[in-house]
Design an enzyme around this catalytic site. Structure first.
Site, mmCIF file in Angstrom:
data_model
loop_
_atom_site.group_PDB
_atom_site.id
_atom_site.type_symbol
_atom_site.label_atom_id
_atom_site.label_comp_id
_atom_site.label_asym_id
_atom_site.label_seq_id
_atom_site.Cartn_x
_atom_site.Cartn_y
_atom_site.Cartn_z
ATOM 1 N N HIS A 69 -10.042 -14.997 -18.371
ATOM 2 C CA HIS A 69 -9.037 -15.595 -17.230
ATOM 3 C C HIS A 69 -10.285 -15.977 -16.350
ATOM 4 O O HIS A 69 -9.511 -14.422 -15.172
ATOM 5 C CB HIS A 69 -7.783 -15.169 -16.823
ATOM 6 C CG HIS A 69 -6.765 -16.689 -16.593
ATOM 7 N ND1 HIS A 69 -5.559 -16.075 -15.778
ATOM 8 C CD2 HIS A 69 -6.828 -17.748 -17.010
ATOM 9 C CE1 HIS A 69 -5.177 -16.710 -14.824
ATOM 10 N NE2 HIS A 69 -6.244 -18.014 -15.977
ATOM 11 N N GLU A 92 -9.820 -12.108 -14.718
ATOM 12 C CA GLU A 92 -8.288 -11.244 -15.619
ATOM 13 C C GLU A 92 -8.759 -11.212 -17.384
ATOM 14 O O GLU A 92 -9.200 -12.191 -17.875
ATOM 15 C CB GLU A 92 -6.527 -11.779 -15.894
ATOM 16 C CG GLU A 92 -6.424 -11.652 -14.493
ATOM 17 C CD GLU A 92 -4.777 -12.249 -14.891
ATOM 18 O OE1 GLU A 92 -4.219 -11.671 -14.253
ATOM 19 O OE2 GLU A 92 -5.210 -13.932 -15.429
ATOM 20 N N ASN A 105 -1.186 -15.361 -12.487
ATOM 21 C CA ASN A 105 0.283 -16.460 -12.864
ATOM 22 C C ASN A 105 0.973 -16.256 -13.043
ATOM 23 O O ASN A 105 2.185 -16.745 -12.878
ATOM 24 C CB ASN A 105 -0.029 -17.453 -13.808
ATOM 25 C CG ASN A 105 -1.460 -17.938 -14.008
ATOM 26 O OD1 ASN A 105 -1.791 -18.624 -12.490
ATOM 27 N ND2 ASN A 105 -2.461 -18.474 -14.958
ATOM 28 N N SER A 161 -4.173 -20.013 -19.323
ATOM 29 C CA SER A 161 -3.084 -19.318 -18.303
ATOM 30 C C SER A 161 -2.499 -18.969 -18.810
ATOM 31 O O SER A 161 -1.357 -18.170 -17.842
ATOM 32 C CB SER A 161 -3.141 -20.192 -17.574
ATOM 33 O OG SER A 161 -4.517 -21.297 -17.316
HETATM 34 N N1 3HC Z 1 -20.404 -21.279 -5.074
HETATM 35 C C1 3HC Z 1 -20.705 -20.895 -3.885
HETATM 36 N N2 3HC Z 1 -19.642 -20.952 -2.615
HETATM 37 C C2 3HC Z 1 -19.232 -21.800 -2.374
HETATM 38 C C3 3HC Z 1 -18.838 -23.053 -3.502
HETATM 39 C C4 3HC Z 1 -20.260 -23.227 -5.018
HETATM 40 N N3 3HC Z 1 -19.792 -24.176 -4.994
HETATM 41 N N4 3HC Z 1 -18.581 -23.406 -3.396
HETATM 42 C C5 3HC Z 1 -17.957 -23.248 -2.134
HETATM 43 N N5 3HC Z 1 -18.094 -21.629 -1.372
HETATM 44 C C6 3HC Z 1 -18.399 -20.777 -0.720
HETATM 45 C C7 3HC Z 1 -18.540 -21.924 0.592
HETATM 46 O O1 3HC Z 1 -19.734 -21.020 1.002
HETATM 47 C C8 3HC Z 1 -16.905 -20.345 1.849
HETATM 48 O O2 3HC Z 1 -17.750 -19.843 1.976
HETATM 49 P P1 3HC Z 1 -17.512 -18.700 3.277
HETATM 50 O O3 3HC Z 1 -16.316 -18.614 3.777
HETATM 51 O O4 3HC Z 1 -18.268 -16.822 3.043
HETATM 52 O O5 3HC Z 1 -18.705 -19.631 4.828
HETATM 53 C C9 3HC Z 1 -16.378 -20.527 0.632
HETATM 54 O O6 3HC Z 1 -16.515 -20.801 -0.862
HETATM 55 C C10 3HC Z 1 -15.088 -21.993 1.299
HETATM 56 O O7 3HC Z 1 -15.356 -22.797 0.917
HETATM 57 P P2 3HC Z 1 -15.227 -24.397 2.174
HETATM 58 O O8 3HC Z 1 -15.604 -23.992 3.120
HETATM 59 O O9 3HC Z 1 -16.093 -25.635 1.353
HETATM 60 O O10 3HC Z 1 -14.001 -24.483 1.673
HETATM 61 P P3 3HC Z 1 -12.624 -24.331 2.367
HETATM 62 O O11 3HC Z 1 -12.822 -23.007 3.227
HETATM 63 O O12 3HC Z 1 -11.217 -25.005 2.690
HETATM 64 O O13 3HC Z 1 -11.817 -23.391 1.017
HETATM 65 C C11 3HC Z 1 -10.951 -23.355 -1.886
HETATM 66 C C12 3HC Z 1 -11.974 -24.047 -0.042
HETATM 67 C C13 3HC Z 1 -12.052 -21.907 -2.009
HETATM 68 C C14 3HC Z 1 -10.607 -23.817 -2.065
HETATM 69 C C15 3HC Z 1 -10.187 -21.595 -0.304
HETATM 70 O O14 3HC Z 1 -8.578 -22.921 -0.096
HETATM 71 C C16 3HC Z 1 -9.372 -21.460 -0.996
HETATM 72 O O15 3HC Z 1 -9.588 -20.119 -1.178
HETATM 73 N N6 3HC Z 1 -8.308 -21.930 -1.798
HETATM 74 C C17 3HC Z 1 -6.978 -20.683 -3.048
HETATM 75 C C18 3HC Z 1 -8.011 -21.180 -4.163
HETATM 76 C C19 3HC Z 1 -6.958 -20.466 -5.489
HETATM 77 O O16 3HC Z 1 -5.764 -19.358 -4.989
HETATM 78 N N7 3HC Z 1 -7.557 -20.710 -6.366
HETATM 79 C C20 3HC Z 1 -6.375 -19.770 -7.564
HETATM 80 C C21 3HC Z 1 -5.641 -20.557 -8.282
HETATM 81 S S1 3HC Z 1 -4.571 -20.147 -9.426
HETATM 82 C C22 3HC Z 1 -6.552 -19.670 -11.019
HETATM 83 O O17 3HC Z 1 -6.952 -20.123 -10.523
HETATM 84 C C23 3HC Z 1 -5.503 -19.893 -12.246
HETATM 85 C C24 3HC Z 1 -5.486 -20.961 -13.314
HETATM 86 O O18 3HC Z 1 -4.729 -20.318 -14.196
HETATM 87 C C25 3HC Z 1 -4.112 -21.709 -12.970
#
Ligand code: 3HC
Length: 292
Positions: A143, A155, A194, A122
């Site tokens: 990334h 990325e 990030n 990251s």
């Molecule tokens: N495979 C495919 N699709 C999936 C899945 C899987 N295993 N699990 C869930 N999905 C899909 C669902 O079907 C849903 O799709 P839809 O909107 O088309 O119906 C969507 O993903 C959302 O799933 P859920 O309804 O189960 O869950 P939520 O609506 O509560 O969303 C979340 C959960 C996806 C985590 C959402 O809250 C989100 O996007 N949060 C922000 C996450 C974020 O910002 N991540 C970046 C972090 S930074 C990073 O990673 C970098 C690192 O270096 C730190």
């Protein structure tokens, strides 16, 4: 290396490594996941199987495709099983020592001199990881974002030593083979996302620490006031507070800007083992069996 990448290795089967392995297997690739030992390899398999189940339950994947994807995955505790890979993605803990050790070992193990060695770091320098190998031109940042099967961005990070061929192979892999959207970043701590996201998460932690507002209100504020899918403290819990702290330290080391300095509350929570979702408690409590 001739032809497109079909044989992939992933080092580390935690939330990022398991997610990367899952999207590779779902894209039809022969995928080997390497963990520290057989027990950790079994846990990584459970993580991928759980996520595939979730995709089936959410109607994103037919049951048969989930079974096919699982059949394409091999889980091992032995790094030498990655010898014939065309691409290896390192996704171990965000620690310079741990990642350096993996790259030095991969350099000896991966046989094809044209194979791509990628890091999912990251915030650490891709160049420094490349320099512990004898093939820094084949080392690149790939990334991914958590949850990897859901978030469409990758990325591609180019160090001062990465060759144009390696960047092209990484972009082709992430974009065409995995179907992700690619953006490019130079090799600066935090890359694009990030470097912007982490100061925001740290500000939210400072706000909670100062008593300005509760964790629940900070999160609700950003979810309902700015339409973010999750508030900053829930997001920090999802990423893992240890990972957030490590990224903040790397950013601070690189840029020396106060906005990147990890706040004391974050440090204390990490020392206390309150790491967010993966330990069942961070800024909020969680069911440890619910991945997000
Ligand atoms: N495979 C495919 N699709 C999936 C899945 C899987 N295993 N699990 C869930 N999905 C899909 C669902 O079907 C849903 O799709 P839809 O909107 O088309 O119906 C969507 O993903 C959302 O799933 P859920 O309804 O189960 O869950 P939520 O609506 O509560 O969303 C979340 C959960 C996806 C985590 C959402 O809250 C989100 O996007 N949060 C922000 C996450 C974020 O910002 N991540 C970046 C972090 S930074 C990073 O990673 C970098 C690192 O270096 C730190």
């Amino acid at each position: 290396m001739s032809g497109p990448i079909r044989r992939v290795g992933v080092v580390g089967g935690g939330q990022m490594g398991a997610g990367i392995a899952e999207v590779c297997a779902r894209a039809g690739l022969d995928t080997v996941v390497c963990e520290v030992d057989a027990a950790a390899a079994r846990a990584a398999r459970e993580r991928v199987a759980g996520s595939l189940d979730r995709a089936v339950r959410r109607g994103k994947l037919p049951e048969s495709a989930a079974q096919d994807a699982l059949a394409r995955l091999v889980f091992t505790g032995d790094l030498t099983d990655l010898a014939d890979r065309q691409l290896v993605v390192e996704a171990v803990v965000e620690s310079p020592d741990a990642k350096t050790e993996v790259f030095a070992a991969l350099d000896k193990i991966v046989e094809d001199p044209a194979a791509v060695l990628a890091t999912n770091t990251s915030s650490l320098s891709v160049m420094r990881l490349g320099r512990v190998t004898g093939r820094a031109d084949r080392v690149v940042g790939l990334h991914f974002f958590n949850p990897v099967p859901v978030l469409p961005l990758v990325e591609v990070v180019t160090s001062l030593h990465t060759s144009a061929d390696t960047v092209a192979a990484a972009e082709e892999f992430a974009g065409r083979t995995l179907g992700k959207t690619v953006i490019h970043s130079r090799d600066r701590s935090g890359f694009v996302v990030n470097a912007l996201l982490v100061p925001y998460l740290l500000s939210a932690i400072r706000m909670a620490e100062s008593g300005f507002a509760t964790a629940a209100d900070i999160d609700t504020g950003m979810e309902l006031g700015c339409a973010h899918p999750m508030g900053p403290l829930k997001l920090a819990d999802l990423i893992g507070l240890d990972t957030v702290a490590s990224i903040a330290e790397s950013l601070y080391d690189e840029f020396r800007e106060p906005l990147y300095a990890p706040p004391p509350l974050l440090q204390r929570m990490v020392e206390a083992g309150l790491l967010g979702r993966k330990t069942g408690r961070g800024f909020h409590p969680y069911d440890p069996y619910d991945p997000y």
